[in-house]
Design an enzyme around this catalytic site. Sequence first.
Site, PDB file in Angstrom:
ATOM      1  N   GLY A 191       0.854  -1.193   0.000  1.00  0.00           N
ATOM      2  CA  GLY A 191       0.000   0.000   0.000  1.00  0.00           C
ATOM      3  C   GLY A 191       0.878   1.227   0.000  1.00  0.00           C
ATOM      4  O   GLY A 191       1.105   1.868  -1.028  1.00  0.00           O
ATOM      5  N   ARG A 192       1.433   1.502   1.173  1.00  0.00           N
ATOM      6  CA  ARG A 192       2.270   2.688   1.372  1.00  0.00           C
ATOM      7  C   ARG A 192       3.370   2.822   0.317  1.00  0.00           C
ATOM      8  O   ARG A 192       3.603   3.897  -0.224  1.00  0.00           O
ATOM      9  CB  ARG A 192       2.917   2.578   2.761  1.00  0.00           C
ATOM     10  CG  ARG A 192       3.691   3.799   3.204  1.00  0.00           C
ATOM     11  CD  ARG A 192       4.465   3.491   4.485  1.00  0.00           C
ATOM     12  NE  ARG A 192       3.643   2.922   5.523  1.00  0.00           N
ATOM     13  CZ  ARG A 192       2.996   3.622   6.440  1.00  0.00           C
ATOM     14  NH1 ARG A 192       3.080   4.935   6.463  1.00  0.00           N
ATOM     15  NH2 ARG A 192       2.265   3.011   7.361  1.00  0.00           N
ATOM     16  N   CYS A 213      -8.225  22.943  17.861  1.00  0.00           N
ATOM     17  CA  CYS A 213      -7.968  23.197  19.280  1.00  0.00           C
ATOM     18  C   CYS A 213      -7.451  21.960  19.997  1.00  0.00           C
ATOM     19  O   CYS A 213      -8.129  21.407  20.871  1.00  0.00           O
ATOM     20  CB  CYS A 213      -9.238  23.677  19.958  1.00  0.00           C
ATOM     21  SG  CYS A 213      -9.798  25.206  19.261  1.00  0.00           S
TER      22      CYS A 213
HETATM   23  C1  LIG Z   1      -2.451  -2.392   5.938  1.00  0.00           C
HETATM   24  C2  LIG Z   1      -2.338  -3.677   5.228  1.00  0.00           C
HETATM   25  C3  LIG Z   1      -1.590  -3.774   4.043  1.00  0.00           C
HETATM   26  C4  LIG Z   1      -0.801  -2.625   3.459  1.00  0.00           C
HETATM   27  O1  LIG Z   1       0.233  -2.216   4.298  1.00  0.00           O
HETATM   28  P1  LIG Z   1       1.305  -1.162   3.758  1.00  0.00           P
HETATM   29  O2  LIG Z   1       2.191  -0.938   4.932  1.00  0.00           O
HETATM   30  O3  LIG Z   1       0.569   0.057   3.375  1.00  0.00           O
HETATM   31  O4  LIG Z   1       2.021  -1.780   2.632  1.00  0.00           O
HETATM   32  C5  LIG Z   1      -1.548  -4.987   3.397  1.00  0.00           C
HETATM   33  N1  LIG Z   1      -2.225  -6.058   3.876  1.00  0.00           N
HETATM   34  C6  LIG Z   1      -2.949  -5.999   5.009  1.00  0.00           C
HETATM   35  C7  LIG Z   1      -3.662  -7.204   5.484  1.00  0.00           C
HETATM   36  C8  LIG Z   1      -3.033  -4.810   5.727  1.00  0.00           C
HETATM   37  O5  LIG Z   1      -3.735  -4.759   6.850  1.00  0.00           O
END
Ligand SMILES: *Cc1c(COP(=O)(O)O)cnc(C)c1O
Length: 438
Positions: free
Chosen positions: A291-292, A360
């Site tokens: 993802g990241r 705040c």
């Molecule tokens: C959050 C998550 C990802 C992605 O994680 P990244 O650190 O963004 O690569 C992949 N698989 C599962 C099951 C997750 O919970």
Amino acid sequence: MGEISPPSPQRFEPMHHFTYHDGILHAEDVSLPRLADEVGTPFYCYATATLERHYQVFTAALAGLPAHIHYAVKANANMAVVRTLADLGAGADVVSEGELRLALAAGISPKRIVFSGVGKTAAEITLALDHDILQLNVESEPELEAISRIAVASGRVARVALRVNPDIDASTHHKITTGRKENKFGIAWTQAPAVFRYAAGLPCIEVVGLATHIGSQITDLHPFRDAFRRVRSLVFQLRTENFPIRRIDLGGGLGVPYDNDAALPPQPAAYAAVIRETLGDCGCEILLEPGRLIVANAGMLVTRVLYVKEGASRTFVIVDAAMNDLVRPTLYDAFHAILPVVAPPPHTAPRVVDVVGPVCETGDTFATQRPLPPVRAGALLALASAGAYGAVMASSYNLRPLVPEVIVKGGRFAVVRRRPSYAEMLALESLPPWLTPP
Ligand SMILES: *Cc1c(COP(=O)(O)O)cnc(C)c1O
């Protein structure tokens, strides 16, 4: 701290495609001040070229492995982002009905969708089975029973992978480590064979494999190697018990650089080498859920300075973005580089300031004691590496509208999620009958 030049181009190019042209920060070929004029601040801005490049670098690293990428939608669920990745061949990893619907709407085939998460509802399981998605990653026996019940009732067979918790410390922030035995995730790896036996006896359940995911923003390969070795030994152990494991899902979690001064996280090629070394010969299809890694450095949050306040002991740069727009600094003590959108003249001495939002709460702080070129009210700043866990984690705290998202491609841009109007926000509310309307 010395002089400030346009910050560390060697780190922000070419991976980022956020670069200075004639002293003005651009996303690809679009100037951020132009976007600010068109869209208003604050806003998120994504660079298509960075999305594409990160996806391609990751794919290239996996060459030769029977691997498939299932982008973790939770990192950035903007439909244009998901669609861009889908066009490159990505599948999706989703964790909610909303994400499943979004992935389908973005054109990802159900055959390329994995559903993860520790608390799937009956409605979510039903929708996943109705679409016959690739697999559900299951995290407990009660969840297996629920899936079996729903599959029987709807006359379908549910393909599941069992998510095992390898009890590995990923050495990341405690809020985003997920693979230790005290975490809520997965089935204890010691219990995995028993749960496989149990699953095999349930009606309308087909166990297709194993899954794991040990955490996020992992900047060292050792936890991955340890976890994948454990997965490997489990695959072979399960095969001796006649469970033909044919697919393993290794999750996501590879970290990205946020801070130019910090050590670089491992490159995708090194990560892929660990996969080859630990699991390359086990004859399994391999799913990956980054993802990241794909989206973090493809996004910036652009904000305008409202005031520069000289406090008793500190200077506060008060900006129009806040913790509700980007919560990572508040939630994880995360570091985001902050770039002046208009580069300062050469040899400008930096000032040490706190960059804060209007909410705040003392936690509404993006940077503490950070050297920045001097800025004045009205100046634009860009918070870098905000493409992952940015817009998706935003809220309307303080009744601040969710900020718009803009995507750039070359010299073109489009607002792909607009700012809601106040009328739309208030329209969701109603008074109970016992209160007289004003
Ligand atoms: C959050 C998550 C990802 C992605 O994680 P990244 O650190 O963004 O690569 C992949 N698989 C599962 C099951 C997750 O919970």
